[in-house]
Design an enzyme around this catalytic site. Sequence first.
Site, PDB file in Angstrom:
ATOM      1  N   GLU A 103      31.087  57.614  67.128  1.00 53.02           N
ATOM      2  CA  GLU A 103      30.354  56.377  66.851  1.00 53.02           C
ATOM      3  C   GLU A 103      29.878  55.667  68.124  1.00 53.02           C
ATOM      4  OE1 GLU A 103      32.616  57.353  63.185  1.00 53.02           O
ATOM      5  OE2 GLU A 103      33.107  57.260  65.325  1.00 53.02           O
ATOM      6  N   HIS A 128      39.490  51.601  55.150  1.00 44.62           N
ATOM      7  CA  HIS A 128      38.167  51.916  54.617  1.00 44.62           C
ATOM      8  C   HIS A 128      37.729  50.901  53.554  1.00 44.62           C
ATOM      9  CE1 HIS A 128      39.421  55.739  56.403  1.00 44.62           C
ATOM     10  NE2 HIS A 128      38.139  56.076  56.441  1.00 44.62           N
TER      11      HIS A 128
END
Length: 331
Positions: free
Chosen positions: A60, A129
Amino acid sequence: MREITLSQAVNEALAEEMRRDETVFIIGEDVAEAGTPFKILSGLVEEFGTGRVVDTPISEPGFMGLAVGAAMTGTRPVVDLMFGDFIFLIMDQLCNQAAKTHYMSGGKLNVPLVLRTNMGATRRSAAQHSQSLHALVAHIPGLKVAMPSSAYEAKGLMKTAIRDNNPVVIFEDKLMYQDKAPVPEEEFLIPFGEANIKREGTDITLIGTSSMVQVCEKAAEILAAEGISAEVIDPRTIVPLDEAALLKSARKTSRVIVVDEGHQSFGVTAEIASRINEKAFYHLDAPVLRMGAMDVPIPFSPALEDITVPTPEGVAEKARILVAGEMIDAA
């Protein structure tokens, strides 16, 4: 008017903007052949190819940094961050580079970049998440933050974001991807900083963000059956925030509840409530009430997870108390 899902609306917006402007490209993990884990981008690589729908390694910080540089040098990247929780990994690239470049270059450089990611609990995805982290980036000057509440909003806000010369972060609620709403086939854009009054009311104002707009609308229906008229407002963007629309409604109804899925402390509910308290204080018949997620990691257990975020019944109950002029139990 046709009805499409939020997922289809995002896909359409991206395809239309990529056809309109060849400098727009998508970059992220599993965005090409896989179309993302939620299949939001399915079909785009077939039309635009792997040069404009770019799969990346699992890094990322790497692909976010690449996108910032690409935006500074003439393109308009749309960065797909698989889960909003991963935003912690790219905070330097987003908050120290993208957000500050225009200012630190004396206006000579722009970073026309869109970061699209997601948020939201009650999907049984556990603590790493399921977070709603929009308040983190809203705190950083130089970033714009959009939070669509329907397919219509998702398409209009995405197209506006791509054309904006500033970095924009869009948070989509994971549970809303299959929700349908009327969306025009002709082109339209939704301006940033213009709230949407979803329902007119006179007794109390319910301000919701993202999926909490639906929670507020359902709460308003419950209240309407009891003779209480609730106004529901969707800010659409929290940066810029349509403060004028929120204050106008607060002055009209004299009671306000702000509902957001981010954690309660130091978040969006606190900022909006504070502005209303400061600028509409003498029009209020009760303190502005905040309803956010519990200040706990999001549980995996369904029985525990479901009680961590606001519900229509919970919002309606607090609204009854405010309208009746009773004291709110601090507990």
